[in-house]
Design a protein around this motif. Structure first.
Motif, PDB file in Angstrom:
ATOM      1  N   SER A  62      -4.075 -12.868  19.550  1.00 10.99           N
ATOM      2  CA  SER A  62      -3.812 -13.632  20.769  1.00 10.99           C
ATOM      3  C   SER A  62      -2.816 -12.903  21.663  1.00 10.99           C
ATOM      4  CB  SER A  62      -3.271 -15.020  20.403  1.00 10.99           C
ATOM      5  OG  SER A  62      -4.224 -15.760  19.658  1.00 10.99           O
ATOM      6  N   ALA A  63      -1.874 -12.178  21.062  1.00  9.13           N
ATOM      7  CA  ALA A  63      -0.915 -11.401  21.850  1.00  9.13           C
ATOM      8  C   ALA A  63      -1.625 -10.331  22.670  1.00  9.13           C
ATOM      9  CB  ALA A  63       0.128 -10.760  20.924  1.00  9.13           C
ATOM     10  N   VAL A  64      -2.679  -9.752  22.112  1.00 10.12           N
ATOM     11  CA  VAL A  64      -3.453  -8.747  22.843  1.00 10.12           C
ATOM     12  C   VAL A  64      -4.091  -9.375  24.085  1.00 10.12           C
ATOM     13  CG1 VAL A  64      -5.431  -7.188  22.728  1.00 10.12           C
ATOM     14  CG2 VAL A  64      -3.896  -7.399  20.763  1.00 10.12           C
ATOM     15  N   VAL A  65      -4.616 -10.602  23.944  1.00 13.15           N
ATOM     16  CA  VAL A  65      -5.199 -11.295  25.094  1.00 13.15           C
ATOM     17  C   VAL A  65      -4.125 -11.585  26.139  1.00 13.15           C
ATOM     18  CG1 VAL A  65      -6.538 -13.301  25.849  1.00 13.15           C
ATOM     19  CG2 VAL A  65      -6.951 -12.311  23.592  1.00 13.15           C
ATOM     20  N   GLY A  66      -2.912 -11.897  25.689  1.00 12.11           N
ATOM     21  CA  GLY A  66      -1.807 -12.104  26.626  1.00 12.11           C
ATOM     22  C   GLY A  66      -1.522 -10.870  27.455  1.00 12.11           C
ATOM     23  N   VAL A  67      -1.626  -9.696  26.820  1.00 11.62           N
ATOM     24  CA  VAL A  67      -1.441  -8.440  27.557  1.00 11.62           C
ATOM     25  C   VAL A  67      -2.543  -8.259  28.601  1.00 11.62           C
ATOM     26  CG1 VAL A  67      -1.390  -5.926  27.336  1.00 11.62           C
ATOM     27  CG2 VAL A  67      -0.216  -7.344  25.650  1.00 11.62           C
ATOM     28  N   VAL A  68      -3.765  -8.687  28.268  1.00 14.35           N
ATOM     29  CA  VAL A  68      -4.871  -8.607  29.231  1.00 14.35           C
ATOM     30  C   VAL A  68      -4.573  -9.477  30.454  1.00 14.35           C
ATOM     31  CG1 VAL A  68      -7.324  -9.083  29.613  1.00 14.35           C
ATOM     32  CG2 VAL A  68      -6.569  -8.074  27.451  1.00 14.35           C
ATOM     33  N   ILE A  69      -4.031 -10.668  30.234  1.00 16.84           N
ATOM     34  CA  ILE A  69      -3.655 -11.547  31.351  1.00 16.84           C
ATOM     35  C   ILE A  69      -2.612 -10.861  32.224  1.00 16.84           C
ATOM     36  CG2 ILE A  69      -2.582 -13.747  31.981  1.00 16.84           C
ATOM     37  CD1 ILE A  69      -3.704 -14.877  29.344  1.00 16.84           C
ATOM     38  N   LEU A  70      -1.633 -10.244  31.589  1.00 15.12           N
ATOM     39  CA  LEU A  70      -0.613  -9.508  32.322  1.00 15.12           C
ATOM     40  C   LEU A  70      -1.238  -8.409  33.175  1.00 15.12           C
ATOM     41  CD1 LEU A  70       2.366  -8.767  32.899  1.00 15.12           C
ATOM     42  CD2 LEU A  70       2.338  -7.440  30.776  1.00 15.12           C
TER      43      LEU A  70
END
Length: 425
Positions: free
Chosen positions: A402-410
């Motif tokens: 999920s942290a990886v997806v957060g980076v995508v949002i960023l």
């Protein structure tokens, strides 16, 4: 207008929270197995996503008031079917009722857009976020009606878990009345009329001798009131800014649901008490809604992309903290779940505001409906995938992913900031 929407949001929020609070328990009771306890929630999430399609079409054709009333009426029918299912001990009927019950969340989601229809651009984020904030009241009050619901069920001779859905019925009816009686003039129809008048005035200024077309009420061009998902997809494909707004909302919802839905299981594995699990989830909900007015003010002041980036950072940090938390209770997990809610709020408010700002008034129902369908499906898919990942790799692996997806949002937010800077340059 905003006060009316806040009132309906509180009432329908109570209706939704009442049902969700006991939905899993009732599913387990009717099915006879813990394995099917989550089926009701899954049906409700899918209902929220798919019922957005007819609500968007109704909104595009006849305005916000009709669309919101439609969603609330369907939710009322769903709550009634759940009551009947509890009395008849019918699990299939319960699943159908929970699917229709999702219409309440559909109406709640669409209400935030109604707040933005007539808002001045400099206050659009604020007005939208105030309506989102109102959900806090319903989310807190609804679960606290479980006890009175049991007492009411005993007094009426109903199964005790069904009593809470009586409060859902009342909440949806009152919300319907508020929308029907007080949401006047209709915000979307009024926004269309104002846009049409502005276009006509611009044309007349450019061509003083222009004769208005009587058949169109003085406006030469024909408005597009197509609220279909096909129309929404077409708008998004031709509008990169709308696509970015939609991605921010869908990915933020994916991260939030994936981590949140498996946190109680993670805590249960560490032998945390139910009261402690409930406290952590309530703090998470506080992060989701309580700070939304501040998020909206930030969007109005600094723009949607920077706030979307902030949401990406918060979701990434929350996921990383969750991945390092021990099973059971921990202060680290409490902080992670609060940040998870704040990050979701940033992506929802910034994405919704940006989406409303970058599409024409006539295109809003279709595009906003498509965005909510995508967001709902992302949440449902994330919930299903989360169970598989935790079952095979563990909670830490889920949170790390999920942290990886957060980076995508960023990255999506940063791309919007760079594009805006290039346009200004």
């Amino acid at each position: 207008m905003v006060r009316t929407l806040v009132g309906s949001q509180i009432l329908s929020g109570v209706g939704m929270a009442c049902g969700i609070a006991v939905g899993a328990l009732l599913a387990e009771d009717l099915s006879g197995t813990e394995a099917l306890a989550g089926v009701g929630s899954t049906a409700q999430v899918l209902g929220t996503a798919l019922l957005t399609i007819p609500v968007a079409r109704a909104t595009a054709a006849r305005g916000r008031r009709v669309g919101l009333r439609w969603g609330l009426a369907v939710a009322f029918v769903g709550a009634a079917l759940v009551l009947v299912a509890a009395v008849l001990r019918s699990f299939p009927l319960f699943v159908v009722g929970m699917f229709l019950f999702g219409g309440g969340t559909t109406a709640n989601n669409q209400t935030r857009y109604a707040a933005a229809d007539l808002a001045a651009p400099v206050h659009r984020g604020r007005d939208l976020s105030i309506v989102v904030w109102a959900t806090t009241i319903g989310s807190v009050a609804g679960p606290n009606l479980v006890g009175p619901g049991k007492a009411l069920a005993h007094a009426l001779g109903l199964p005790e878990l069904a009593g809470t859905f009586l409060f859902s019925l009342v909440g949806f009816v009152l919300a319907w009345v508020v929308v029907d009686r007080l949401l006047r003039p209709d915000p979307l129809l009024t926004a269309r009329a104002l846009d049409a008048a502005a276009r006509e005035e611009t044309r007349r200024a450019a061509e003083p001798d222009l004769v208005a077309d009587p058949a169109s009420g003085g406006v030469a061009d024909v408005p597009n009131h197509d609220g279909s998902m096909r129309r929404g997809l077409a708008v998004v494909r031709s509008n990169p800014r709308a696509l970015q707004a939609m991605l921010v909302m869908a990915l933020g919802h994916l991260v939030m649901v994936s981590v949140m839905v498996m946190t109680p299981i993670h805590m249960k594995h560490g032998h945390a008490e139910l009261e402690v699990i409930g406290f952590v989830i309530s703090v998470h909900i506080l992060g989701m809604f309580a700070l939304s007015p501040l998020v909206g003010a930030a969007v109005d002041r600094w723009g949607a992309p920077p706030v979307a980036m902030t949401g990406g950072v918060a979701l990434t940090l929350a996921s990383l903290l969750a991945s390092r938390s021990q099973a059971g209770w921990s202060g680290l997990l409490l902080v992670a779940l609060f940040l998870l809610g704040v990050g979701w709020s940033c992506t929802l408010v910034s994405g919704s505001t940006l989406l409303t700002s970058v599409v024409a008034t006539d295109e809003r129902p279709a595009t906003q409906g498509f965005a909510d369908v995508l967001m709902g499906l992302a949440g449902a898919g994330g919930g299903v995938a989360a169970g598989v990942v935790v079952g095979s790799l563990g909670y830490s692996a889920l949170a790390s992913g999920s942290a990886v997806v957060g980076v995508v949002i960023l990255a999506v937010g940063a791309a919007r900031v760079r594009h805006t800077a290039a346009e200004l340059g």
